[in-house]
Design a protein around this motif. Sequence first.
Motif, PDB file in Angstrom:
ATOM      1  N   PRO A  91     -10.271   6.990  -4.670  1.00 16.75           N
ATOM      2  CA  PRO A  91     -11.380   7.803  -4.285  1.00 16.75           C
ATOM      3  C   PRO A  91     -11.400   8.021  -2.702  1.00 16.75           C
ATOM      4  CG  PRO A  91     -12.152   6.320  -5.825  1.00 16.75           C
ATOM      5  CD  PRO A  91     -10.933   6.024  -5.374  1.00 16.75           C
ATOM      6  N   GLY A  92     -10.880   9.190  -1.850  1.00 18.68           N
ATOM      7  CA  GLY A  92     -11.115   9.512  -0.605  1.00 18.68           C
ATOM      8  C   GLY A  92      -9.950   8.936   0.176  1.00 18.68           C
ATOM      9  N   GLY A  93      -9.055   8.600  -0.480  1.00 16.97           N
ATOM     10  CA  GLY A  93      -7.746   8.157   0.206  1.00 16.97           C
ATOM     11  C   GLY A  93      -6.508   7.705  -0.774  1.00 16.97           C
ATOM     12  N   GLN A  94      -5.678   7.026  -0.005  1.00 18.36           N
ATOM     13  CA  GLN A  94      -4.582   6.540  -0.712  1.00 18.36           C
ATOM     14  C   GLN A  94      -3.999   5.224  -0.211  1.00 18.36           C
ATOM     15  OE1 GLN A  94      -1.540   9.523  -0.672  1.00 18.36           O
ATOM     16  NE2 GLN A  94      -0.832   9.012   1.425  1.00 18.36           N
ATOM     17  N   LEU A  95      -3.206   4.517  -1.012  1.00 21.26           N
ATOM     18  CA  LEU A  95      -2.501   3.329  -0.691  1.00 21.26           C
ATOM     19  C   LEU A  95      -0.940   3.729  -0.883  1.00 21.26           C
ATOM     20  CD1 LEU A  95      -4.240   0.273  -2.158  1.00 21.26           C
ATOM     21  CD2 LEU A  95      -4.063   0.823   0.196  1.00 21.26           C
ATOM     22  N   GLU A  96      -0.013   3.535   0.065  1.00 27.73           N
ATOM     23  CA  GLU A  96       1.318   3.620  -0.181  1.00 27.73           C
ATOM     24  C   GLU A  96       2.153   2.364  -0.149  1.00 27.73           C
ATOM     25  OE1 GLU A  96       3.264   6.881   2.414  1.00 27.73           O
ATOM     26  OE2 GLU A  96       1.302   7.182   3.105  1.00 27.73           O
ATOM     27  N   ARG A  97       3.018   2.205  -1.191  1.00 24.15           N
ATOM     28  CA  ARG A  97       3.521   0.816  -0.990  1.00 24.15           C
ATOM     29  C   ARG A  97       4.804   0.765  -0.053  1.00 24.15           C
ATOM     30  NH1 ARG A  97       4.779  -0.978  -7.074  1.00 24.15           N
ATOM     31  NH2 ARG A  97       4.454  -2.997  -5.983  1.00 24.15           N
ATOM     32  N   LEU A  98       4.831   0.098   0.539  1.00 26.73           N
ATOM     33  CA  LEU A  98       5.864  -0.033   1.634  1.00 26.73           C
ATOM     34  C   LEU A  98       6.874  -0.730   1.342  1.00 26.73           C
ATOM     35  CD1 LEU A  98       3.282  -0.514   4.831  1.00 26.73           C
ATOM     36  CD2 LEU A  98       4.401   1.547   3.943  1.00 26.73           C
ATOM     37  N   GLU A 108       2.467  -8.296  -0.242  1.00 25.38           N
ATOM     38  CA  GLU A 108       2.321  -6.741  -0.872  1.00 25.38           C
ATOM     39  C   GLU A 108       1.939  -5.949   0.324  1.00 25.38           C
ATOM     40  OE1 GLU A 108       3.018  -3.673  -3.306  1.00 25.38           O
ATOM     41  OE2 GLU A 108       3.323  -5.752  -3.987  1.00 25.38           O
ATOM     42  N   PRO A 109       2.686  -5.273   1.080  1.00 29.47           N
ATOM     43  CA  PRO A 109       2.690  -4.545   2.218  1.00 29.47           C
ATOM     44  C   PRO A 109       2.249  -3.067   1.759  1.00 29.47           C
ATOM     45  CG  PRO A 109       5.053  -4.611   1.969  1.00 29.47           C
ATOM     46  CD  PRO A 109       4.525  -5.391   1.120  1.00 29.47           C
ATOM     47  N   LEU A 110       1.238  -2.489   2.068  1.00 33.16           N
ATOM     48  CA  LEU A 110       0.470  -1.317   1.757  1.00 33.16           C
ATOM     49  C   LEU A 110      -0.129  -0.445   3.020  1.00 33.16           C
ATOM     50  CD1 LEU A 110      -1.578  -2.840  -0.839  1.00 33.16           C
ATOM     51  CD2 LEU A 110       0.396  -1.493  -1.367  1.00 33.16           C
ATOM     52  N   LEU A 111       0.139   0.773   3.040  1.00 32.54           N
ATOM     53  CA  LEU A 111      -0.309   1.523   3.982  1.00 32.54           C
ATOM     54  C   LEU A 111      -1.685   2.298   3.494  1.00 32.54           C
ATOM     55  CD1 LEU A 111      -0.326   2.997   6.848  1.00 32.54           C
ATOM     56  CD2 LEU A 111       1.091   4.672   5.852  1.00 32.54           C
ATOM     57  N   LEU A 112      -2.761   2.026   4.078  1.00 34.73           N
ATOM     58  CA  LEU A 112      -3.909   2.369   3.788  1.00 34.73           C
ATOM     59  C   LEU A 112      -4.446   3.577   4.630  1.00 34.73           C
ATOM     60  CD1 LEU A 112      -6.821   2.198   1.920  1.00 34.73           C
ATOM     61  CD2 LEU A 112      -7.470   0.679   3.698  1.00 34.73           C
ATOM     62  N   THR A 113      -4.643   4.707   3.849  1.00 34.45           N
ATOM     63  CA  THR A 113      -5.392   5.961   4.475  1.00 34.45           C
ATOM     64  C   THR A 113      -6.585   6.393   4.085  1.00 34.45           C
ATOM     65  OG1 THR A 113      -3.202   6.806   4.664  1.00 34.45           O
ATOM     66  CG2 THR A 113      -4.551   8.424   4.919  1.00 34.45           C
ATOM     67  N   LEU A 114      -7.607   6.389   4.974  1.00 36.30           N
ATOM     68  CA  LEU A 114      -8.971   6.851   4.251  1.00 36.30           C
ATOM     69  C   LEU A 114      -9.591   8.014   4.975  1.00 36.30           C
ATOM     70  CD1 LEU A 114     -10.591   3.377   4.057  1.00 36.30           C
ATOM     71  CD2 LEU A 114      -9.938   4.619   2.156  1.00 36.30           C
ATOM     72  N   GLU A 115     -10.115   8.837   4.082  1.00 36.01           N
ATOM     73  CA  GLU A 115     -11.120   9.987   4.905  1.00 36.01           C
ATOM     74  C   GLU A 115     -12.407   9.459   5.296  1.00 36.01           C
ATOM     75  OE1 GLU A 115      -9.695  12.893   5.298  1.00 36.01           O
ATOM     76  OE2 GLU A 115      -7.795  12.399   4.279  1.00 36.01           O
ATOM     77  N   PRO A 116     -12.691  10.174   6.232  1.00 37.52           N
ATOM     78  CA  PRO A 116     -14.109   9.771   6.802  1.00 37.52           C
ATOM     79  C   PRO A 116     -15.168   9.281   5.678  1.00 37.52           C
ATOM     80  CG  PRO A 116     -13.356  11.593   8.050  1.00 37.52           C
ATOM     81  CD  PRO A 116     -12.259  11.322   6.784  1.00 37.52           C
ATOM     82  N   GLY A 117     -15.847   8.453   5.765  1.00 33.78           N
ATOM     83  CA  GLY A 117     -16.804   7.878   4.866  1.00 33.78           C
ATOM     84  C   GLY A 117     -16.266   7.234   3.774  1.00 33.78           C
ATOM     85  N   ALA A 118     -14.925   7.450   3.294  1.00 31.45           N
ATOM     86  CA  ALA A 118     -14.292   6.643   2.087  1.00 31.45           C
ATOM     87  C   ALA A 118     -14.285   5.161   2.411  1.00 31.45           C
ATOM     88  CB  ALA A 118     -13.093   7.258   1.759  1.00 31.45           C
TER      89      ALA A 118
END
Length: 183
Positions: A91-98, A108-118
């Motif tokens: 919700p409000g973002g995503q994880l990318e498996r690296l 487990e390396p991940l790239l976390l992307t979050l929208e404002p407030g998420a």
Amino acid sequence: MDQHTPPNVGARLRELRQASALSLRALARQSGLSVTAIARIEKGQASPSVSTLQQLAAALDVPIVAFFQVASRPKSVVFVRADARSKIALPGGQLERLGSGLADQCIEPLLLTLEPGAGSGDDPIIHLGHEFILCSSGRLEYAVDEQLYLLNTGDSLLFEAHLPHRWRNPGPEQSTALLLLYS
């Protein structure tokens, strides 16, 4: 599943539940979630929050990343092109498996992307191992064991993951971070 296919969290939840010989009702009782909520996740009708996944992981006695893994032959080297990463919607973002799939992999390396407030939600997350986060753009707010840490671009945080924690993007712009889960 190839790198372009996003993981089916609901199907993986069902596999893990059945492998543990648990009914929906038993998993609901152990996780504190409703039978309806679990059934909706399994059917792909609902996207679980990070805290919901953590409750399910604790009840199933698996790491949270188990919901994003598929059985495959262990490898000695894993190369993932930037445009071929599997993405996990939050919700409000995503994880990318690296990168995953090494024999005896413990990180487990991940790239976390979050929208404002998420963020991860109001309920604290607790899991085994260690967690490392490097804020690569924007801002992240991490609450670890009731201590608040504000990470700006370039800041990092390392902690024992058994400490209750949660995170969110407090800024007005999207934030990204490298997240390493070590178990």
